[in-house]
Design a protein around this motif. Structure first.
Motif, mmCIF file in Angstrom:
data_model
loop_
_atom_site.group_PDB
_atom_site.id
_atom_site.type_symbol
_atom_site.label_atom_id
_atom_site.label_comp_id
_atom_site.label_asym_id
_atom_site.label_seq_id
_atom_site.Cartn_x
_atom_site.Cartn_y
_atom_site.Cartn_z
ATOM 1 N N ASP A 187 -18.080 -48.427 92.237
ATOM 2 C CA ASP A 187 -17.264 -49.448 91.578
ATOM 3 C C ASP A 187 -17.759 -49.803 90.184
ATOM 4 N N SER A 188 -18.470 -48.912 89.557
ATOM 5 C CA SER A 188 -18.942 -49.163 88.201
ATOM 6 C C SER A 188 -19.062 -47.844 87.447
ATOM 7 N N ASN A 189 -18.943 -47.924 86.141
ATOM 8 C CA ASN A 189 -19.193 -46.766 85.285
ATOM 9 C C ASN A 189 -20.437 -46.982 84.435
ATOM 10 N N GLY A 190 -21.230 -47.978 84.793
ATOM 11 C CA GLY A 190 -22.491 -48.180 84.111
ATOM 12 C C GLY A 190 -22.372 -48.947 82.816
ATOM 13 N N ARG A 241 -18.133 -43.324 95.903
ATOM 14 C CA ARG A 241 -17.302 -43.843 94.821
ATOM 15 C C ARG A 241 -15.833 -43.895 95.249
ATOM 16 N N ARG A 279 -21.925 -49.960 79.033
ATOM 17 C CA ARG A 279 -21.024 -49.450 78.002
ATOM 18 C C ARG A 279 -21.605 -49.742 76.629
ATOM 19 N N SER A 295 -26.007 -56.954 88.412
ATOM 20 C CA SER A 295 -24.774 -57.713 88.220
ATOM 21 C C SER A 295 -23.634 -56.866 87.676
ATOM 22 N N SER A 296 -23.960 -55.882 86.828
ATOM 23 C CA SER A 296 -22.896 -55.154 86.133
ATOM 24 C C SER A 296 -22.681 -53.728 86.612
ATOM 25 N N TRP A 297 -23.702 -53.119 87.191
ATOM 26 C CA TRP A 297 -23.554 -51.705 87.558
ATOM 27 C C TRP A 297 -23.406 -51.536 89.058
ATOM 28 N N SER A 298 -23.040 -52.609 89.751
ATOM 29 C CA SER A 298 -22.780 -52.628 91.183
ATOM 30 C C SER A 298 -24.081 -52.736 91.968
ATOM 31 N N ILE A 319 -26.349 -45.961 88.648
ATOM 32 C CA ILE A 319 -24.991 -46.491 88.727
ATOM 33 C C ILE A 319 -24.478 -46.345 90.152
#
Length: 279
Positions: free
Chosen positions: A62-65, A98, A67, A265-268, A59
């Motif tokens: 800018d992401s929390n991984g 972060r 979900r 794409s989703s986890w930065s 991760i």
């Protein structure tokens, strides 16, 4: 006449037998080709999810991984989170990391990741300002390992000109870590073919990054799948790194009892892709 008929009959049998053998050979060849193609076929998205549930999510900021469904089991076991980012320049260090609080599912263990880059003007040998900044980051993040997976990861794609510097840095990080804290490092795929220097690092885990492999991706994956003898021993598992948008074959995934997964794409997105030369 009877003898001629026997000869014709024998020739017919030989022709039929030859045709049968040819067809059988073609069928076996086709089956072998299909099996080879299936061995290289990427796993499904469902298989990625299943693997991630037993593995580690990389991760970045800018992401929390990933979900999971609310109230369900966490979608991954551990989170390797880029806690600090350091860019080494000629005479200074630029710090990042972060910019928002980290929110992980209950039960997920944290692995702090220290990401290091070298700018083009950085020296081949680290100056005291560079080394001190990295060790300071290690000391800051080491406290988080005691409440997490008791593991800290260095993500440093050191260029070839800094190979000796990299080795010395890993030794210094190992010495700075508290007793009981393990050390993990990421590795570019082509590092694994450059002798046994990775095998000699004082680390507990090496994670080859088997994604963004460029035009020779199939060849790199084949070499890791077949455990090419030219690969460093510690590059052959149990830890291997994959990307959700470019998943491995089931055969390659089966070598990783400790898979790391990254979603671009989703986890930065990391700052820049690695470069992997041909073999």
């Amino acid at each position: 006449m009877e003898e001629a008929n026997k000869q014709r009959s024998g020739r017919s049998l030989l022709t039929v037998s030859g045709a049968f053998l040819l067809v059988a050979s073609l069928l076996v060849g086709a089956a072998h080709h299909r099996a080879k193609e299936n061995a290289l076929k990427p796993i499904s998205s469902a298989s990625v999810t299943d693997s991630l549930a037993q593995g580690v999510a990389w991760i970045w900021p800018d992401s929390n991984g990933p979900r999971g469904v609310s109230g369900a089991t966490a979608p991954y076991r551990e989170a390797a989170v880029m806690a600090e980012s350091l860019v080494l320049r000629a005479d200074r260090v630029e710090r990042g990391g972060r910019r928002q609080p980290l929110l992980l599912p209950a039960g997920v263990r944290l692995i702090p990741v220290i990401h290091v880059e070298t700018a083009t003007d950085a020296p081949d040998e680290l100056a005291p300002v560079h080394r001190d900044a990295i060790i300071a980051a290690v000391n800051r993040q080491a406290t988080a390992t005691t409440a997490g997976a008791e593991l800290l990861q260095l993500d440093f794609e050191a260029p070839a000109r800094q190979r000796e510097t990299y080795r010395a840095l890993v030794v210094a990080i190992r010495e700075a870590l508290p007793a009981g804290t393990r050390l993990s490092v990421t590795a570019l795929a082509h590092w694994c073919t450059q002798g046994d220097w990775l095998d000699k690092l004082p680390v507990d885990e090496i994670v080859p990054m088997l994604y963004r492999l460029g035009p020779h991706a199939d060849e790199w994956r084949r070499r890791f799948t077949q455990r090419d003898p030219a690969l460093a021993r510690r590059c052959q598992g149990p830890a291997l790194g994959f990307a959700t948008n470019d998943p491995p074959s089931q055969q390659l995934l089966s070598l990783a009892t400790r898979p790391y997964w990254f979603d671009e794409s989703s986890w930065s997105n990391p700052s820049r892709p690695p470069l992997h030369p041909p073999r």
